[in-house]
Structure formats: structure tokens, C-alpha cells
Design an enzyme around this catalytic site. Structure first.
Site, PDB file in Angstrom:
ATOM      1  N   CYS A  31       0.849  -1.202   0.000  1.00 42.84           N
ATOM      2  CA  CYS A  31       0.000   0.000   0.000  1.00 42.84           C
ATOM      3  C   CYS A  31       0.882   1.248   0.000  1.00 42.84           C
ATOM      4  O   CYS A  31       2.016   1.225   0.472  1.00 42.84           O
ATOM      5  CB  CYS A  31      -0.879  -0.019   1.250  1.00 42.84           C
ATOM      6  SG  CYS A  31      -1.908   1.438   1.464  1.00 42.84           S
ATOM      7  N   SER A  49       0.609   3.718   1.858  1.00 40.63           N
ATOM      8  CA  SER A  49       0.818   4.265   3.211  1.00 40.63           C
ATOM      9  C   SER A  49       2.190   3.875   3.778  1.00 40.63           C
ATOM     10  O   SER A  49       2.779   4.639   4.545  1.00 40.63           O
ATOM     11  CB  SER A  49      -0.295   3.823   4.141  1.00 40.63           C
ATOM     12  OG  SER A  49      -1.528   4.353   3.687  1.00 40.63           O
ATOM     13  N   HIS A  61       4.678   6.290   2.728  1.00 42.77           N
ATOM     14  CA  HIS A  61       4.674   7.517   3.542  1.00 42.77           C
ATOM     15  C   HIS A  61       5.611   7.399   4.748  1.00 42.77           C
ATOM     16  O   HIS A  61       6.086   8.408   5.263  1.00 42.77           O
ATOM     17  CB  HIS A  61       3.263   7.829   4.050  1.00 42.77           C
ATOM     18  CG  HIS A  61       2.275   8.183   2.973  1.00 42.77           C
ATOM     19  ND1 HIS A  61       2.547   9.080   1.965  1.00 42.77           N
ATOM     20  CD2 HIS A  61       1.009   7.771   2.754  1.00 42.77           C
ATOM     21  CE1 HIS A  61       1.481   9.189   1.187  1.00 42.77           C
ATOM     22  NE2 HIS A  61       0.547   8.406   1.643  1.00 42.77           N
ATOM     23  N   HIS A  69       0.840  -3.382   6.331  1.00 45.73           N
ATOM     24  CA  HIS A  69      -0.393  -3.358   7.141  1.00 45.73           C
ATOM     25  C   HIS A  69      -1.556  -3.960   6.364  1.00 45.73           C
ATOM     26  O   HIS A  69      -2.702  -3.697   6.667  1.00 45.73           O
ATOM     27  CB  HIS A  69      -0.706  -1.913   7.542  1.00 45.73           C
ATOM     28  CG  HIS A  69      -0.960  -1.031   6.356  1.00 45.73           C
ATOM     29  ND1 HIS A  69       0.055  -0.531   5.583  1.00 45.73           N
ATOM     30  CD2 HIS A  69      -2.106  -0.602   5.795  1.00 45.73           C
ATOM     31  CE1 HIS A  69      -0.471   0.173   4.599  1.00 45.73           C
ATOM     32  NE2 HIS A  69      -1.773   0.140   4.687  1.00 45.73           N
ATOM     33  N   CYS A 110      -6.655  -3.544   4.018  1.00 46.26           N
ATOM     34  CA  CYS A 110      -6.603  -2.093   3.830  1.00 46.26           C
ATOM     35  C   CYS A 110      -7.292  -1.674   2.540  1.00 46.26           C
ATOM     36  O   CYS A 110      -8.395  -1.155   2.560  1.00 46.26           O
ATOM     37  CB  CYS A 110      -5.161  -1.565   3.851  1.00 46.26           C
ATOM     38  SG  CYS A 110      -5.118   0.216   3.522  1.00 46.26           S
TER      39      CYS A 110
HETATM   40  N1  LIG Z   1      -7.664   6.867   4.607  1.00 46.82           N
HETATM   41  C1  LIG Z   1      -7.264   5.614   4.691  1.00 46.82           C
HETATM   42  O1  LIG Z   1      -7.774   4.836   5.498  1.00 46.82           O
HETATM   43  C2  LIG Z   1      -6.187   5.117   3.780  1.00 46.82           C
HETATM   44  C3  LIG Z   1      -5.913   3.750   3.725  1.00 46.82           C
HETATM   45  C4  LIG Z   1      -4.967   3.308   2.811  1.00 46.82           C
HETATM   46  C5  LIG Z   1      -4.306   4.185   1.990  1.00 46.82           C
HETATM   47  N2  LIG Z   1      -4.582   5.509   2.093  1.00 46.82           N
HETATM   48  C6  LIG Z   1      -3.922   6.488   1.217  1.00 46.82           C
HETATM   49  O2  LIG Z   1      -4.605   6.491  -0.036  1.00 46.82           O
HETATM   50  C7  LIG Z   1      -3.691   6.970  -1.021  1.00 46.82           C
HETATM   51  C8  LIG Z   1      -3.696   6.036  -2.221  1.00 46.82           C
HETATM   52  O3  LIG Z   1      -3.046   4.816  -1.871  1.00 46.82           O
HETATM   53  P1  LIG Z   1      -2.710   3.721  -2.992  1.00 46.82           P
HETATM   54  O4  LIG Z   1      -2.060   2.588  -2.282  1.00 46.82           O
HETATM   55  O5  LIG Z   1      -3.882   3.484  -3.832  1.00 46.82           O
HETATM   56  O6  LIG Z   1      -1.601   4.526  -3.838  1.00 46.82           O
HETATM   57  P2  LIG Z   1      -1.003   4.200  -5.306  1.00 46.82           P
HETATM   58  O7  LIG Z   1       0.331   4.845  -5.341  1.00 46.82           O
HETATM   59  O8  LIG Z   1      -1.126   2.762  -5.589  1.00 46.82           O
HETATM   60  O9  LIG Z   1      -2.014   4.972  -6.293  1.00 46.82           O
HETATM   61  C9  LIG Z   1      -2.076   6.354  -6.332  1.00 46.82           C
HETATM   62  C10 LIG Z   1      -2.486   6.783  -7.732  1.00 46.82           C
HETATM   63  O10 LIG Z   1      -2.641   8.210  -7.727  1.00 46.82           O
HETATM   64  C11 LIG Z   1      -2.234   8.682  -8.982  1.00 46.82           C
HETATM   65  N3  LIG Z   1      -1.970  10.114  -8.897  1.00 46.82           N
HETATM   66  C12 LIG Z   1      -0.884  10.740  -8.383  1.00 46.82           C
HETATM   67  N4  LIG Z   1      -1.022  12.081  -8.514  1.00 46.82           N
HETATM   68  C13 LIG Z   1      -2.233  12.297  -9.095  1.00 46.82           C
HETATM   69  C14 LIG Z   1      -2.949  13.454  -9.492  1.00 46.82           C
HETATM   70  N5  LIG Z   1      -2.445  14.676  -9.287  1.00 46.82           N
HETATM   71  N6  LIG Z   1      -4.154  13.307 -10.071  1.00 46.82           N
HETATM   72  C15 LIG Z   1      -4.691  12.075 -10.260  1.00 46.82           C
HETATM   73  N7  LIG Z   1      -4.041  10.936  -9.908  1.00 46.82           N
HETATM   74  C16 LIG Z   1      -2.838  11.044  -9.331  1.00 46.82           C
HETATM   75  C17 LIG Z   1      -1.029   7.831  -9.306  1.00 46.82           C
HETATM   76  O11 LIG Z   1      -0.731   7.833 -10.704  1.00 46.82           O
HETATM   77  C18 LIG Z   1      -1.473   6.461  -8.809  1.00 46.82           C
HETATM   78  O12 LIG Z   1      -2.101   5.721  -9.851  1.00 46.82           O
HETATM   79  C19 LIG Z   1      -2.350   7.118  -0.335  1.00 46.82           C
HETATM   80  O13 LIG Z   1      -2.180   8.449   0.120  1.00 46.82           O
HETATM   81  C20 LIG Z   1      -2.505   6.195   0.855  1.00 46.82           C
HETATM   82  O14 LIG Z   1      -1.614   6.497   1.899  1.00 46.82           O
HETATM   83  C21 LIG Z   1      -5.515   5.987   2.952  1.00 46.82           C
HETATM   84 ZN   LIG Z   2      -3.039   0.853   3.353  1.00 43.37          ZN
END
Ligand SMILES: NC(=O)c1ccc[n+]([C@@H]2O[C@H](COP(=O)([O-])OP(=O)(O)OC[C@H]3O[C@@H](n4cnc5c(N)ncnc54)[C@H](O)[C@@H]3O)[C@@H](O)[C@H]2O)c1
Ligand SMILES: [Zn+2]
Ligand SMILES: [Zn+2]
Length: 370
Positions: free
Chosen positions: A40, A42, A45, A61, A168
Site C-alpha cells: 500500500c 501508506s 509515507h 499493514h 486495507c
Molecule cells: N484513509 C485511509 O484509510 C487510507 C488507507 C490506505 C491508503 N490511504 C492512502 O490512499 C492513497 C492512495 O493509496 P494507494 O495505495 O492506492 O496509492 P497508489 O500509489 O497505488 O495509487 C495512487 C495513484 O494516484 C495517482 N496520482 C498521483 N497524482 C495524481 C494526481 N495529481 N491526479 C490524479 N491521480 C494522481 C497515481 O498515478 C497512482 O495511480 C495514499 O495516500 C494512501 O496512503 C488511505
Molecule cells: Zn493501506
């Protein structure tokens, strides 16, 4: 016992895969042999420091595995049981848990330190140091010891390399649309960022009956995959999506906008709000750097058009209810887990997995152990 894990010793360094020492489970704890762990954003980060958790830390996680041993007082799990880990523990007793918001369990306050819930110490050690656990789990490891509050028992016949995704990404994305955005039949929904979270936000929006689902991602491969997860339209940026949504909705704009970019950015919130209709809702699921304290927002837009901005953790879902529920949807063919896994890795190649994530080559990378 000895096992192997991926440890982050300092920010902006690669994951170090090494042998670690693992203590037996204490009271209320469970030793699990992991079968698989999703990669993921996260955990990335942690590497960049956007999530300032205590280091050193074992990453991961989004895991599933088989119980090997339980500590005293764990009456509902036994060796051989299959479990998915919830990335937020749920105690079942705090005000949040007892009112149906397990994603906000008070035990979540312990996440930043990464030590055991029971006594604040560590069962994981390497190089004479105690190791913290990402989300109190540390799924980038062949074995881990976690509190029973982090375990969700699942049926034995669900493949663990798919079940891990429920820890997650799947519930977070799906719930961001279904619960946090409250997508209704006929809605127009925009999902910004198509990774493991965004792909599931698309699936949730589709199952909730959205009429139009606009997937926004700069990477062409992501936009192609988005169509498989329910998108009806795609755009490379929010700027490109604006005229598209304007035309499709005759100017009414999107009822719901779900933010799932790799790194959240306060600077683009105004753009997201511009995609939203009157009374439209922007769901902030992506994690913003901890130090970011400002956002670019037209507050007049909020007042005059009654737009909403809401945050969402774990898709505003309940791990103990939603993980089995979504596995049931997978069984029923209403949720695609197989298509989410773009590439698989071993623990030794965890850094390759994150290179692929950074380059936009994966919807989800998954590490398969043994
Ligand atoms: N709130 C929660 O409970 C929770 C849980 C898990 C992950 N997250 C967060 O969610 C986010 C996404 O996680 P993921 O694992 O899917 O990430 P990922 O890196 O797999 O996917 C992110 C996508 O965003 C795209 N992207 C980047 N900049 C962009 C923009 N300006 N416009 C449009 N698209 C854009 C990327 O090309 C990529 O395809 C992360 O910040 C992660 O930490 C939050
Ligand atoms: Zn996650
Ligand atoms: Zn609780």
C-alpha cells in the site's frame, strides 16, 4: 524464534530485509505465519516521512495468514485459523467501536509508536533494537505477533493472497464510495488516483449504482485498468475532467468526488471542489503529509453551494463486519480481487515492488511468502 522481515531504519532509505528475533505471543496476543501482504502507498509515507511513525519499524499493514500460537486469554482463535489483519485494531468496547465506528477505535492512538497494545513493549527485535510495527501489524514479515484486536477470522477456503487486500486497500476504497461518499443510484462520481485504493472506490461506486464514474489518473495504464473496475469515463487530470463532467452532467457536476492520489495535496483541493456539484461531497481518503497545514479552498464555494469535505479512514467501515462482507461479495462475483493484483513479489524484492508503485506500473503489488 527467528524470522525474516523488511525493516525501515531511517527515512528515505530502502527497506532492509533481514533476519529478526520474534518473541512468543504474550497475553491477548497471536503469532501468525503470514501468507501474503499487499504493498500500500501508506508504507511509502513511512519512507518519505510524510507519516512520522517511530523508527525502526517493520512495514506492512495489508496482510493475511494462519494462526500458529495464541497467548493466554485468547479464547476465540486457535492454531490453524485463517486471519486477515485490520490496519486499525478494534477493541469492541470504546465509544467508537460500540457505536459502529470500529475504524476509529481508541486503540488507533497507539499506531504512531508501533509497540504492542498490551504493555507498550516489542516482540520484534533486530540488531539489539526493538522494532515497531506499521499499524501494530508489520506484515512485511514471514511471521508476526499482534494483539487479538487486530485479527479478523475468515473462512479457510478464501485464498490468502486475495484476502490480504481486505486488510486495507479494498475496504478503504470501496467504503470511501459506499459509506463515506454515500454514493446513490444515478450519481455522477469522480475518483482521483487509480491505485489500490482508487480502483476499489470505482468498484464501490459501481455497486452502489452510480450512473457515471470518472476515473482520473495521469498514467495511461491506470486509466485503461479503471475501465475494468467500473469507470465509464477517464481523464488524465482534474483539469481535463472538468469540461468532461460539465458536458456529461449539463453543468450540474459530480455528486461525489473521492480523493485517492498517492500523496494528498492541499493545493489541489479547490480543483476537487470545482468538480463537485451543489451539495456535492469531496471525500479525502488519500494521506496528506503530516506537516501540511493549509489547503487551497474556495470557502465561498462551500457556503453558497453547500459543498462538503469529509475525511475517511478505512473507508469509514468496520473491520469485523466489512472484511467478511466484502469477501462474500468476492465469492459472489460482485467484487473483483483477482484483477487488483498486477504483480507479485517475494519479501526479498519488496523494494522492486515499491519502485513499480512509484512508476505507476501496479494497481496493487502483493508479496507472496514462501
Ligand atoms: N484513509 C485511509 O484509510 C487510507 C488507507 C490506505 C491508503 N490511504 C492512502 O490512499 C492513497 C492512495 O493509496 P494507494 O495505495 O492506492 O496509492 P497508489 O500509489 O497505488 O495509487 C495512487 C495513484 O494516484 C495517482 N496520482 C498521483 N497524482 C495524481 C494526481 N495529481 N491526479 C490524479 N491521480 C494522481 C497515481 O498515478 C497512482 O495511480 C495514499 O495516500 C494512501 O496512503 C488511505
Ligand atoms: Zn493501506
Ligand atoms: Zn475500540
Amino acid at each position: 524464534m527467528k524470522t525474516k522481515a523488511a525493516v525501515l531504519w531511517e527515512t528515505n532509505t530502502p527497506w532492509s530485509v533481514e533476519e529478526i528475533e520474534l518473541d512468543p505471543p504474550g497475553p491477548g496476543e497471536v503469532l501468525v505465519k503470514l501468507a501474503a501482504s499487499g504493498l500500500c502507498h501508506s508504507d511509502e509515507h513511512l519512507v518519505t516521512g510524510d507519516l512520522p511513525f517511530a523508527l525502526p519499524i517493520i512495514g506492512g499493514h495489508e496482510g493475511a495468514g494462519v494462526v500458529q500460537e495464541v497467548g493466554t486469554g485468547v479464547s476465540w482463535l486457535q492454531p490453524g485459523d485463517h486471519v486477515v489483519f485490520g490496519f486499525i485494531p478494534s477493541c469492541g468496547r470504546c465509544p467508537s467501536c460500540s457505536t459502529g465506528h470500529q475504524n476509529l477505535c481508541d486503540l488507533g492512538a497507539l499506531l504512531g509508536l508501533g509497540m504492542q497494545i498490551a504493555d507498550g513493549t516489542s516482540r520484534h527485535h533486530a540488531q539489539d533494537k526493538d522494532l515497531g510495527l506499521m499499524c501494530l501489524l508489520g506484515t512485511f514479515s514471514h511471521h508476526t505477533v499482534v494483539n487479538e484486536a487486530s485479527c479478523i477470522k475468515i473462512d479457510d477456503d478464501v485464498p490468502l493472497d486475495r484476502a490480504c487486500l481486505l486488510g486495507c486497500g479494498v475496504v478503504t476504497g470501496w467504503g470511501s464510495s459506499v459509506y463515506a461518499a454515500d454514493v446513490q443510484p444515478g450519481d455522477t462520481v469522480a475518483v482521483v488516483g487509480i491505485g489500490g485504493i482508487g480502483a476499489n472506490a470505482l468498484q464501490g461506486a459501481k455497486l452502489a449504482g452510480a450512473k457515471r464514474i470518472v476515473a482520473i489518473d495521469p498514467v495511461e495504464f491506470k486509466r485503461e485498468k479503471a475501465m475494468e473496475f467500473g469507470a465509464t469515463h477517464t481523464a488524465a487530470s482534474m483539469a481535463d475532467a472538468l469540461p468532461l463532467i460539465e458536458e456529461a452532467t449539463l453543468g450540474r457536476m459530480a455528486d461525489k468526488v473521492v480523493m485517492t492520489m498517492g500523496v494528498g495535496s492541499g493545493a489541489v483541493l479547490a480543483e476537487a471542489l470545482a468538480l463537485a456539484a451543489k451539495r456535492g461531497r469531496v471525500v479525502v481518503t488519500n494521506i496528506h503529509p503530516a506537516l501540511e497545514m493549509s489547503a487551497n479552498v474556495s470557502l465561498l464555494d462551500l457556503t453558497l453551494m453547500e459543498k462538503q469535505v469529509v475525511g475517511s479512514l478505512f473507508g469509514s467501515g468496520n473491520p469485523r463486519a466489512d472484511i467478511p462482507k466484502l469477501l462474500g461479495l468476492y465469492r459472489n462475483g460482485q467484487l473483483d480481487l483477482d484483477g487488483l493484483v498486477t504483480r507479485t513479489y517475494e519479501l526479498d524484492t519488496v523494494n522492486d515492488g515499491y519502485d513499480d508503485m512509484r512508476e505507476g506500473r501496479n494497481i496493487r503489488g502483493v508479496m507472496i511468502y514462501e
